[in-house]
Write a protein that holds these residues in place. Structure first.
Motif, mmCIF file in Angstrom:
data_model
loop_
_atom_site.group_PDB
_atom_site.id
_atom_site.type_symbol
_atom_site.label_atom_id
_atom_site.label_comp_id
_atom_site.label_asym_id
_atom_site.label_seq_id
_atom_site.Cartn_x
_atom_site.Cartn_y
_atom_site.Cartn_z
ATOM 1 N N VAL A 81 -11.873 11.717 -20.589
ATOM 2 C CA VAL A 81 -12.380 11.511 -19.232
ATOM 3 C C VAL A 81 -13.529 10.516 -19.378
ATOM 4 N N THR A 82 -13.280 9.288 -18.940
ATOM 5 C CA THR A 82 -14.233 8.209 -19.222
ATOM 6 C C THR A 82 -14.925 7.647 -17.990
ATOM 7 N N PHE A 83 -14.645 8.191 -16.823
ATOM 8 C CA PHE A 83 -15.195 7.570 -15.620
ATOM 9 C C PHE A 83 -16.725 7.560 -15.619
ATOM 10 N N ALA A 84 -17.356 8.602 -16.165
ATOM 11 C CA ALA A 84 -18.825 8.652 -16.193
ATOM 12 C C ALA A 84 -19.369 7.619 -17.175
ATOM 13 N N VAL A 85 -18.739 7.530 -18.335
ATOM 14 C CA VAL A 85 -19.194 6.558 -19.341
ATOM 15 C C VAL A 85 -18.942 5.139 -18.855
ATOM 16 N N ASP A 86 -17.792 4.902 -18.241
ATOM 17 C CA ASP A 86 -17.467 3.561 -17.749
ATOM 18 C C ASP A 86 -18.410 3.092 -16.649
ATOM 19 N N ALA A 87 -19.033 4.016 -15.942
ATOM 20 C CA ALA A 87 -19.958 3.667 -14.855
ATOM 21 C C ALA A 87 -21.345 3.285 -15.383
ATOM 22 N N LEU A 88 -21.604 3.558 -16.649
ATOM 23 C CA LEU A 88 -22.928 3.263 -17.222
ATOM 24 C C LEU A 88 -23.089 1.771 -17.491
ATOM 25 N N PRO A 89 -24.334 1.307 -17.537
ATOM 26 C CA PRO A 89 -24.575 -0.077 -17.982
ATOM 27 C C PRO A 89 -24.110 -0.236 -19.434
ATOM 28 N N LEU A 90 -23.821 -1.468 -19.820
ATOM 29 C CA LEU A 90 -23.227 -1.746 -21.129
ATOM 30 C C LEU A 90 -23.993 -1.102 -22.278
ATOM 31 N N ARG A 91 -25.294 -1.214 -22.275
ATOM 32 C CA ARG A 91 -26.104 -0.672 -23.378
ATOM 33 C C ARG A 91 -25.962 0.849 -23.472
ATOM 34 N N LEU A 92 -26.065 1.534 -22.337
ATOM 35 C CA LEU A 92 -25.916 2.996 -22.337
ATOM 36 C C LEU A 92 -24.476 3.408 -22.639
ATOM 37 N N ARG A 93 -23.510 2.621 -22.172
ATOM 38 C CA ARG A 93 -22.106 2.901 -22.466
ATOM 39 C C ARG A 93 -21.849 2.829 -23.967
ATOM 40 N N ASN A 162 -19.686 -5.079 -31.575
ATOM 41 C CA ASN A 162 -19.090 -5.646 -30.356
ATOM 42 C C ASN A 162 -19.486 -4.940 -29.068
ATOM 43 N N GLY A 163 -20.101 -3.781 -29.168
ATOM 44 C CA GLY A 163 -20.468 -3.039 -27.970
ATOM 45 C C GLY A 163 -19.508 -1.921 -27.627
ATOM 46 N N GLU A 164 -18.242 -2.025 -28.089
ATOM 47 C CA GLU A 164 -17.275 -0.942 -27.901
ATOM 48 C C GLU A 164 -16.137 -1.107 -28.892
ATOM 49 N N PRO A 165 -15.428 0.002 -29.200
ATOM 50 C CA PRO A 165 -14.323 -0.100 -30.164
ATOM 51 C C PRO A 165 -13.170 -0.911 -29.605
ATOM 52 N N SER A 166 -12.389 -1.538 -30.492
ATOM 53 C CA SER A 166 -11.281 -2.394 -30.055
ATOM 54 C C SER A 166 -10.234 -1.615 -29.289
ATOM 55 N N SER A 167 -10.056 -0.319 -29.582
ATOM 56 C CA SER A 167 -9.064 0.470 -28.842
ATOM 57 C C SER A 167 -9.441 0.575 -27.368
ATOM 58 N N VAL A 168 -10.741 0.522 -27.067
ATOM 59 C CA VAL A 168 -11.199 0.558 -25.671
ATOM 60 C C VAL A 168 -11.067 -0.834 -25.055
ATOM 61 N N GLN A 169 -11.363 -1.871 -25.842
ATOM 62 C CA GLN A 169 -11.310 -3.240 -25.327
ATOM 63 C C GLN A 169 -9.883 -3.659 -25.000
#
Length: 173
Positions: A81-93, A162-169
């Motif tokens: 469930v990623t909707f909360a994390v996806d709503a965060l600014p890039l740094r907090l995400r 990169n700021g996030e894992p490639s599986s998410v990108q």
């Protein structure tokens, strides 16, 4: 973090190599499972039941489940469930994803230790039909946990670089 990019590239190449090994093993396991279950059905209908087929099918299913779980983890396909994390600014995400991966890594290390201990405790036991040491059956637990721990470490480095894992990108396929 430009100095980490070559290391990350090497680790991603190793990750793809593991994937290239596990994927055909899971496919072969599925084909073997289909063959064994077909033999079991045919032998029960036409002859007398072949006793070892049920045991082999169960062991194959266990191994397939754990190894396919590593592939799902590597591709970011486990339920989330990623909707909360996806709503965060890039740094907090990035921080939240890194923390989640750290929890996964801790869990996998715990599973490696517990799985290895359980494998050792069951080493004296033999399966009923095949007389196979249960060590081989339970070895998939620490093996798959080790692979997933590796994937989590690579993902943690990807988050740092990169700021996030490639599986998410990459997103859904």
């Amino acid at each position: 973090m430009a100095f980490a990019q070559p290391l990350l590239t090497l680790l991603q190449r190793i990750e793809r190599g593991l994937d290239a090994i596990i994927q055909p093993v899971v496919f072969a396991g599925m084909a073997a499972l289909i063959g064994v279950i077909t033999l079991q059905i045919v032998s029960r209908v036409l002859f007398s039941a072949v006793g070892w087929t049920e045991e082999v099918a169960r062991f194959l299913l266990v191994w397939i489940t754990f190894l396919a779980g590593t592939l799902a983890f590597q591709r970011g396909r486990h339920i989330a469930v990623t909707f909360a994390v996806d709503a965060l600014p890039l740094r907090l995400r990035s921080l939240a994803r890194f923390a989640a991966l750290a929890v996964v890594l801790a869990f996998m290390i715990t599973l490696i230790v517990i799985g290895y201990r359980y494998m050792q405790v069951q080493s004296f036991q033999k399966s009923a039909a095949l007389r196979l040491s249960m060590t081989y059956v339970y070895a998939v637990i620490p093996l798959s946990a080790t692979i997933m721990a590796w994937y989590a470490l690579v993902d943690m480095l990807e988050v740092l670089v990169n700021g996030e894992p490639s599986s998410v990108q990459e997103g859904p396929a």
